[in-house]
Design a protein around this motif. Structure first.
Motif, PDB file in Angstrom:
ATOM      1  N   MET A  64      59.901  68.217  51.084  1.00 49.02           N
ATOM      2  CA  MET A  64      60.698  67.013  51.147  1.00 49.02           C
ATOM      3  C   MET A  64      60.117  65.965  50.200  1.00 49.02           C
ATOM      4  O   MET A  64      58.913  65.809  50.102  1.00 49.02           O
ATOM      5  CB  MET A  64      60.720  66.503  52.584  1.00 49.02           C
ATOM      6  CG  MET A  64      61.497  65.243  52.759  1.00 49.02           C
ATOM      7  SD  MET A  64      61.649  64.898  54.525  1.00 49.02           S
ATOM      8  CE  MET A  64      63.091  63.929  54.457  1.00 49.02           C
ATOM      9  N   ILE A  65      61.003  65.304  49.510  1.00 50.37           N
ATOM     10  CA  ILE A  65      60.588  64.257  48.578  1.00 50.37           C
ATOM     11  C   ILE A  65      60.513  62.938  49.331  1.00 50.37           C
ATOM     12  O   ILE A  65      61.446  62.545  50.027  1.00 50.37           O
ATOM     13  CB  ILE A  65      61.585  64.138  47.412  1.00 50.37           C
ATOM     14  CG1 ILE A  65      61.583  65.429  46.604  1.00 50.37           C
ATOM     15  CG2 ILE A  65      61.249  62.945  46.542  1.00 50.37           C
ATOM     16  CD1 ILE A  65      62.595  65.433  45.484  1.00 50.37           C
ATOM     17  N   GLY A  66      59.375  62.278  49.166  1.00 53.33           N
ATOM     18  CA  GLY A  66      59.171  61.006  49.842  1.00 53.33           C
ATOM     19  C   GLY A  66      59.324  59.835  48.901  1.00 53.33           C
ATOM     20  O   GLY A  66      59.590  59.994  47.704  1.00 53.33           O
ATOM     21  N   MET A  81      59.337  59.322  39.907  1.00 55.36           N
ATOM     22  CA  MET A  81      60.455  59.774  39.064  1.00 55.36           C
ATOM     23  C   MET A  81      61.155  58.590  38.406  1.00 55.36           C
ATOM     24  O   MET A  81      61.527  58.644  37.237  1.00 55.36           O
ATOM     25  CB  MET A  81      61.462  60.584  39.888  1.00 55.36           C
ATOM     26  CG  MET A  81      60.940  61.955  40.277  1.00 55.36           C
ATOM     27  SD  MET A  81      62.177  63.009  41.060  1.00 55.36           S
ATOM     28  CE  MET A  81      62.461  62.175  42.598  1.00 55.36           C
ATOM     29  N   ARG A  82      61.300  57.493  39.152  1.00 61.19           N
ATOM     30  CA  ARG A  82      61.930  56.293  38.599  1.00 61.19           C
ATOM     31  C   ARG A  82      61.101  55.737  37.443  1.00 61.19           C
ATOM     32  O   ARG A  82      61.639  55.374  36.390  1.00 61.19           O
ATOM     33  CB  ARG A  82      62.096  55.237  39.691  1.00 61.19           C
ATOM     34  CG  ARG A  82      62.894  54.014  39.252  1.00 61.19           C
ATOM     35  CD  ARG A  82      62.949  52.965  40.359  1.00 61.19           C
ATOM     36  NE  ARG A  82      61.704  52.256  40.529  1.00 61.19           N
ATOM     37  CZ  ARG A  82      61.276  51.281  39.714  1.00 61.19           C
ATOM     38  NH1 ARG A  82      61.988  50.913  38.678  1.00 61.19           N
ATOM     39  NH2 ARG A  82      60.130  50.684  39.944  1.00 61.19           N
ATOM     40  N   LEU A  83      59.796  55.703  37.607  1.00 67.84           N
ATOM     41  CA  LEU A  83      58.918  55.187  36.557  1.00 67.84           C
ATOM     42  C   LEU A  83      58.958  56.074  35.314  1.00 67.84           C
ATOM     43  O   LEU A  83      58.924  55.578  34.187  1.00 67.84           O
ATOM     44  CB  LEU A  83      57.488  55.034  37.077  1.00 67.84           C
ATOM     45  CG  LEU A  83      57.301  53.950  38.134  1.00 67.84           C
ATOM     46  CD1 LEU A  83      55.878  53.990  38.694  1.00 67.84           C
ATOM     47  CD2 LEU A  83      57.641  52.580  37.589  1.00 67.84           C
ATOM     48  N   VAL A  84      59.035  57.377  35.502  1.00 63.30           N
ATOM     49  CA  VAL A  84      59.141  58.299  34.367  1.00 63.30           C
ATOM     50  C   VAL A  84      60.446  58.055  33.621  1.00 63.30           C
ATOM     51  O   VAL A  84      60.473  58.027  32.385  1.00 63.30           O
ATOM     52  CB  VAL A  84      59.025  59.772  34.842  1.00 63.30           C
ATOM     53  CG1 VAL A  84      59.445  60.733  33.749  1.00 63.30           C
ATOM     54  CG2 VAL A  84      57.613  60.069  35.300  1.00 63.30           C
ATOM     55  N   GLU A 112      57.196  59.899  45.596  1.00 63.08           N
ATOM     56  CA  GLU A 112      57.694  60.814  44.560  1.00 63.08           C
ATOM     57  C   GLU A 112      58.936  60.239  43.878  1.00 63.08           C
ATOM     58  O   GLU A 112      59.106  60.364  42.667  1.00 63.08           O
ATOM     59  CB  GLU A 112      58.011  62.198  45.152  1.00 63.08           C
ATOM     60  CG  GLU A 112      56.783  62.990  45.573  1.00 63.08           C
ATOM     61  CD  GLU A 112      56.254  62.616  46.954  1.00 63.08           C
ATOM     62  OE1 GLU A 112      55.161  63.079  47.281  1.00 63.08           O
ATOM     63  OE2 GLU A 112      56.929  61.872  47.696  1.00 63.08           O
ATOM     64  N   ILE A 113      59.786  59.612  44.672  1.00 66.51           N
ATOM     65  CA  ILE A 113      60.988  58.986  44.104  1.00 66.51           C
ATOM     66  C   ILE A 113      60.586  57.858  43.165  1.00 66.51           C
ATOM     67  O   ILE A 113      61.142  57.709  42.076  1.00 66.51           O
ATOM     68  CB  ILE A 113      61.930  58.495  45.223  1.00 66.51           C
ATOM     69  CG1 ILE A 113      62.519  59.708  45.950  1.00 66.51           C
ATOM     70  CG2 ILE A 113      63.036  57.603  44.664  1.00 66.51           C
ATOM     71  CD1 ILE A 113      63.300  59.380  47.198  1.00 66.51           C
TER      72      ILE A 113
END
Length: 94
Positions: free
Chosen positions: A1-3, A10-13, A6-7
């Motif tokens: 599960m993505i917490g 991904m947003r920063l990337v 991690e979200i």
């Protein structure tokens, strides 16, 4: 599960990728205008300069687009002369 962490990663990337793309586009605009007016040395040199600009754009602020271009062009073996934000000349040093 993505917490949430991690979200956020991904947003920063995605934000960093967008900033890099903006810098790359800004950096290549004056080079493209110069090549349209005067031509380029070769497809290979254009490809090399584009690759070097993209590599140098990583983790650099948008405001440094001109420095990124200058460094990439010099690393590819060319000298660049600026006229404001326009490329006045681009010549091989080899």
């Amino acid at each position: 599960m993505i917490g949430p962490a991690e979200i956020e990663d991904m947003r920063l990337v995605l934000l960093a990728s967008d900033e890099r793309a903006r810098l790359y586009d800004a950096a290549l605009a004056p080079l493209n205008r110069h090549w349209e007016r005067r031509g380029a040395a070769s497809v290979g040199s254009v490809s090399q300069i584009c690759e070097l600009v993209f590599a140098r754009a990583e983790d650099r602020p948008f405001a440094e687009w001109k420095a990124v271009v200058t460094e990439a062009v010099e690393q590819a073996g060319f000298g660049i002369v600026w006229n404001g934000d326009a490329v006045a000349s681009l010549e091989s040093r080899g």
